[in-house]
Design a protein around this motif. Sequence first.
Motif, mmCIF file in Angstrom:
data_model
loop_
_atom_site.group_PDB
_atom_site.id
_atom_site.type_symbol
_atom_site.label_atom_id
_atom_site.label_comp_id
_atom_site.label_asym_id
_atom_site.label_seq_id
_atom_site.Cartn_x
_atom_site.Cartn_y
_atom_site.Cartn_z
ATOM 1 N N MET A 72 0.714 -1.294 -0.128
ATOM 2 C CA MET A 72 -0.098 0.077 0.108
ATOM 3 C C MET A 72 0.801 1.330 0.023
ATOM 4 O O MET A 72 2.072 1.255 0.252
ATOM 5 N N THR A 73 0.399 2.501 -0.369
ATOM 6 C CA THR A 73 0.934 3.791 -0.151
ATOM 7 C C THR A 73 -0.218 4.969 -0.371
ATOM 8 O O THR A 73 -1.266 4.440 -0.636
ATOM 9 N N CYS A 74 0.101 5.981 0.300
ATOM 10 C CA CYS A 74 -0.680 7.203 0.246
ATOM 11 C C CYS A 74 0.058 7.948 -0.936
ATOM 12 O O CYS A 74 0.812 8.765 -0.521
ATOM 13 N N LEU A 75 -0.667 8.081 -2.037
ATOM 14 C CA LEU A 75 0.297 8.615 -3.223
ATOM 15 C C LEU A 75 -0.748 9.525 -3.998
ATOM 16 O O LEU A 75 -1.640 9.105 -4.457
ATOM 17 N N PRO A 76 -0.042 10.757 -4.366
ATOM 18 C CA PRO A 76 -0.753 11.480 -5.344
ATOM 19 C C PRO A 76 -0.896 10.620 -6.648
ATOM 20 O O PRO A 76 0.000 10.075 -7.322
ATOM 21 N N ALA A 77 -2.383 11.059 -7.283
ATOM 22 C CA ALA A 77 -2.518 10.277 -8.415
ATOM 23 C C ALA A 77 -1.571 10.864 -9.793
ATOM 24 O O ALA A 77 -1.373 10.017 -10.487
ATOM 25 N N ALA A 78 -1.163 12.019 -9.493
ATOM 26 C CA ALA A 78 -0.568 12.550 -10.781
ATOM 27 C C ALA A 78 1.094 11.662 -10.757
ATOM 28 O O ALA A 78 1.654 11.890 -11.846
ATOM 29 N N ASN B 52 -6.117 9.696 -14.071
ATOM 30 C CA ASN B 52 -5.619 10.054 -12.748
ATOM 31 C C ASN B 52 -5.716 11.517 -12.877
ATOM 32 O O ASN B 52 -6.190 12.430 -11.856
ATOM 33 N N GLU B 53 -5.606 12.330 -14.112
ATOM 34 C CA GLU B 53 -5.803 13.844 -14.074
ATOM 35 C C GLU B 53 -7.187 14.440 -13.835
ATOM 36 O O GLU B 53 -7.219 15.420 -13.285
ATOM 37 N N ALA B 54 -8.306 13.382 -13.561
ATOM 38 C CA ALA B 54 -9.669 13.878 -13.434
ATOM 39 C C ALA B 54 -9.443 14.040 -11.868
ATOM 40 O O ALA B 54 -10.141 15.120 -11.410
ATOM 41 N N ILE B 55 -8.618 13.247 -11.187
ATOM 42 C CA ILE B 55 -8.546 13.459 -9.457
ATOM 43 C C ILE B 55 -7.745 14.815 -9.274
ATOM 44 O O ILE B 55 -8.334 15.600 -8.409
ATOM 45 N N GLY C 172 -20.699 8.006 -8.971
ATOM 46 C CA GLY C 172 -20.029 6.870 -9.692
ATOM 47 C C GLY C 172 -18.481 7.280 -10.145
ATOM 48 O O GLY C 172 -17.968 6.301 -11.005
ATOM 49 N N GLY C 173 -18.082 8.416 -10.018
ATOM 50 C CA GLY C 173 -16.913 8.801 -10.493
ATOM 51 C C GLY C 173 -15.745 7.882 -9.856
ATOM 52 O O GLY C 173 -14.631 7.520 -10.721
ATOM 53 N N VAL D 36 -12.798 9.998 -20.633
ATOM 54 C CA VAL D 36 -12.568 11.327 -20.735
ATOM 55 C C VAL D 36 -13.473 12.384 -20.186
ATOM 56 O O VAL D 36 -13.568 12.823 -19.303
ATOM 57 N N GLU D 37 -14.276 12.493 -20.956
ATOM 58 C CA GLU D 37 -15.651 13.443 -20.761
ATOM 59 C C GLU D 37 -16.369 13.038 -19.661
ATOM 60 O O GLU D 37 -16.897 13.716 -18.936
ATOM 61 N N LYS D 38 -16.648 11.685 -19.499
ATOM 62 C CA LYS D 38 -17.389 11.290 -18.339
ATOM 63 C C LYS D 38 -16.801 11.497 -17.154
ATOM 64 O O LYS D 38 -17.519 12.005 -16.240
ATOM 65 N N LEU D 39 -15.422 11.360 -17.105
ATOM 66 C CA LEU D 39 -14.815 11.848 -15.717
ATOM 67 C C LEU D 39 -14.892 13.215 -15.454
ATOM 68 O O LEU D 39 -14.989 13.472 -14.358
ATOM 69 N N ARG D 40 -14.379 14.046 -16.429
ATOM 70 C CA ARG D 40 -14.541 15.683 -16.284
ATOM 71 C C ARG D 40 -16.198 15.886 -15.645
ATOM 72 O O ARG D 40 -16.324 16.778 -15.090
ATOM 73 N N GLY D 41 -17.050 15.223 -16.113
ATOM 74 C CA GLY D 41 -18.462 15.511 -15.849
ATOM 75 C C GLY D 41 -18.668 15.296 -14.400
ATOM 76 O O GLY D 41 -19.382 15.720 -13.813
ATOM 77 N N LEU D 42 -18.008 14.044 -13.979
ATOM 78 C CA LEU D 42 -18.127 13.623 -12.622
ATOM 79 C C LEU D 42 -17.260 14.328 -11.654
ATOM 80 O O LEU D 42 -17.658 14.159 -10.521
ATOM 81 N N TYR D 43 -16.206 14.654 -12.032
ATOM 82 C CA TYR D 43 -15.233 15.293 -10.944
ATOM 83 C C TYR D 43 -15.194 16.905 -10.945
ATOM 84 O O TYR D 43 -14.598 17.303 -10.166
ATOM 85 N N ILE D 44 -15.740 17.171 -12.049
ATOM 86 C CA ILE D 44 -16.107 18.898 -12.010
ATOM 87 C C ILE D 44 -17.140 19.152 -11.955
ATOM 88 O O ILE D 44 -18.176 18.627 -12.590
#
Length: 333
Positions: A88-94, A103-106, A120-121, A324-332
């Motif tokens: 395990m780790t606690c790691l930045p998605a980037a 991961n850019e969505a996060i 659901g994102g 891509v667009e699906k995540l953009r709509g869910l995370y923004i």
Amino acid sequence: MQQKLKHVLAAAGLAMLAGGAFGAPGAQAETTLSLVYPFPDFLVYTKSCKEFAEKVNAAGVVKIDVKPFNSIGMFEQAGEIRKGTVDMTCLPAAFYARGLPENEAISTSNSSPAEVRANGGMAIIDELHQKYMNMKYLGWVDTGVKFHVYFKDAPKFGDDGLPDLSDVKMRDNPIYGAFFRALNAETHQMPVTDVYSAIQKGVVNASAWTSIGVKGLKWDEFLRHRLDPDFYQTDIGIIMNLDTWNSLSETEQKALQAAVIEHEESSRKARMAEVVQEKADLEAAGMQVHVVPNADKYLEIALDSAYDRMTERLKSDDRPLDAVEKLRGLYIK
């Protein structure tokens, strides 16, 4: 919430005891998971990661063995999790977005973990981790903290109302490198542990960092100017090797997931309070605040540059673009 977690984990522990998984009542957890972390011990994000491990260990369903700082380098941790060298780790998605561009969505999100769990994102992100990275994405912690750019000298602005970075030597990072390059900055990538010396020697004269931690890093000794508005959001995830996750019993999985969800909420509350306090402390100590005249365009470039990089990487890897667009709509929002 803490009391609720104790009840959930206690129930999970009793279920395992009833099934004989831990042997006699009162026995310690048999399953031990190794955990590494990317940042120095004095930073709040490391303290938070260790706090999470302490909560899990106190419950007694599974045990987390926290390894020392730099047991594995910050940019190597995702690869070692994928291989199973560590659990395990606690790691930045980037930090591993090259391998998982979505991961850019996060990193660019302005939502909360609770919101992206509900819509659901996060389930999509978890599915992508499992499919492409051999990882289980357990959750997104230490949220509610955004990024600023900090400068040694007062920032300049062009006729377009955007920062003029032509004379700026910017410390780069996988989170915001594309954004700075879109603003024509000269960038230098380096680990956080090297930045103080680099600023001191003039290798860089500006760096982005979160709204908390600049004082702890002592960068404010040199970087006395902050650029507003803030952008993006801390993207630290608790991830683990998928084979390890699948090897856990259902009770262990539920207990671990419950601990992550509780820490998502408690760490978000704590970090957001710290943002307010550090802002006050920095400004009281003389930090000068400069607002980008064309703030809307500035934030638009921040978001678009990240999603453009996501799309380019997916195309390069011959990967589907449907998320891509699906995540953009869910995370923004």
